[in-house]
Scaffold this active site. Structure first.
Site, PDB file in Angstrom:
ATOM      1  N   LYS A  84      27.114 -16.664  -5.973  1.00 42.92           N
ATOM      2  CA  LYS A  84      27.058 -17.792  -5.047  1.00 42.92           C
ATOM      3  C   LYS A  84      27.582 -17.349  -3.683  1.00 42.92           C
ATOM      4  CE  LYS A  84      27.532 -22.325  -7.105  1.00 42.92           C
ATOM      5  NZ  LYS A  84      28.519 -23.341  -7.464  1.00 42.92           N
TER       6      LYS A  84
HETATM    7  C1  E4P Z   1      27.349 -26.564  -7.625  1.00 42.24           C
HETATM    8  O1  E4P Z   1      26.993 -25.416  -7.747  1.00 42.24           O
HETATM    9  C2  E4P Z   1      28.741 -26.974  -7.387  1.00 42.24           C
HETATM   10  O2  E4P Z   1      29.578 -26.264  -8.271  1.00 42.24           O
HETATM   11  C3  E4P Z   1      28.991 -28.424  -7.692  1.00 42.24           C
HETATM   12  O3  E4P Z   1      27.809 -29.106  -8.036  1.00 42.24           O
HETATM   13  C4  E4P Z   1      29.848 -29.126  -6.702  1.00 42.24           C
HETATM   14  O4  E4P Z   1      30.008 -30.461  -7.109  1.00 42.24           O
HETATM   15  P1  E4P Z   1      31.115 -31.440  -6.490  1.00 42.24           P
HETATM   16  O5  E4P Z   1      30.638 -31.870  -5.144  1.00 42.24           O
HETATM   17  O6  E4P Z   1      31.164 -32.581  -7.460  1.00 42.24           O
HETATM   18  O7  E4P Z   1      32.389 -30.647  -6.415  1.00 42.24           O
END
Ligand code: E4P
Length: 215
Positions: A84
């Site tokens: 990521k």
């Molecule tokens: C996605 O890859 C993220 O880990 C995640 O969906 C973030 O979600 P949040 O906004 O609920 O922290």
């Protein structure tokens, strides 16, 4: 639409894997730290051993060279790792460099169509629009997912769209209708997707009717 689990909780991933509907996992540093572990590598390696699907793991550093260096290192942890990388200027350069080396990138923290287009052009395997966080800020997160899917389809860009930051079952329905390739969801939302009171009532009634007949 495929479903990824958005968590670093080992028990939840094991449990969801048994249901046979999970194609991968997305994690982030906040999710890993929530599990109380200080060993990032061990946690990610354990997750990678549970499912053979793609496991998104975020870099923990900033700067082009440090991110590339760490991404190369993390990519050796397991064959199903996806790195990521945040949708920043530096992140774009990193994405492009990693893609050239054949390392899969999830272009994350994506909040605009322009960011998604640039991530795709740089060679990201996935882009992750954060629906819930956009909704929280008064925007329409799912509209962004729809726009990205439309543009990628129109220009035949192979980058897949992960609808991320999903908070409830209606988000999953909307992501599917918007054409998202993947919805990444917390375990609680996966459970909510399945639950219906009429199913529970129906099961109970079938069993009690049969029981009565036998008496
Ligand atoms: C996605 O890859 C993220 O880990 C995640 O969906 C973030 O979600 P949040 O906004 O609920 O922290």
């Amino acid at each position: 639409m495929r479903i990824f689990l958005d968590t670093a909780n080992i028990d939840q991933i094991r449990q969801a894997a048994k249901l046979g509907v999970i194609s991968g996992v997305t994690t982030n540093p906040s999710l890993v730290s929530k599990e109380g572990t200080t060993d990032y590598e061990a946690t990610i390696k354990e997750i990678c051993s549970i499912t053979s699907g793609p496991i998104s793991t975020e870099v923990l550093v900033e700067g082009v060279e440090p991110m590339i260096e760490q991404a190369r290192q993390i990519s050796t942890w397991a064959p199903n790792i996806v790195i990521k990388i945040p949708a920043t200027t530096e992140g774009l350069e990193v994405t492009s460099a990693l893609a050239k080396e054949g390392i899969k990138v999830n272009f994350t923290l994506c909040f605009s169509l322009n960011q998604a287009i640039l991530g795709a052009l740089a060679g990201a395997t996935y882009v992750s629009p954060f629906v819930g966080r956009l909704d929280d800020a008064g925007h329409n997160g799912m509209e962004l997912v729809r726009d990205i899917v439309d543009v990628f389809t129109h220009y035949q860009l192979s980058t897949q769209v992960i609808a991320a930051s999903l908070r409830h079952p209606q988000h999953c329905v909307a992501a599917a209708k918007a054409g998202a390739h993947i919805a990444t969801i917390p375990y609680s939302v996966l459970m909510q997707m399945l639950r219906h009171p009429l199913t529970d009532i129906g099961v109970a009634r079938f069993l009690s009717d049969w029981q009565r007949k036998k008496e």
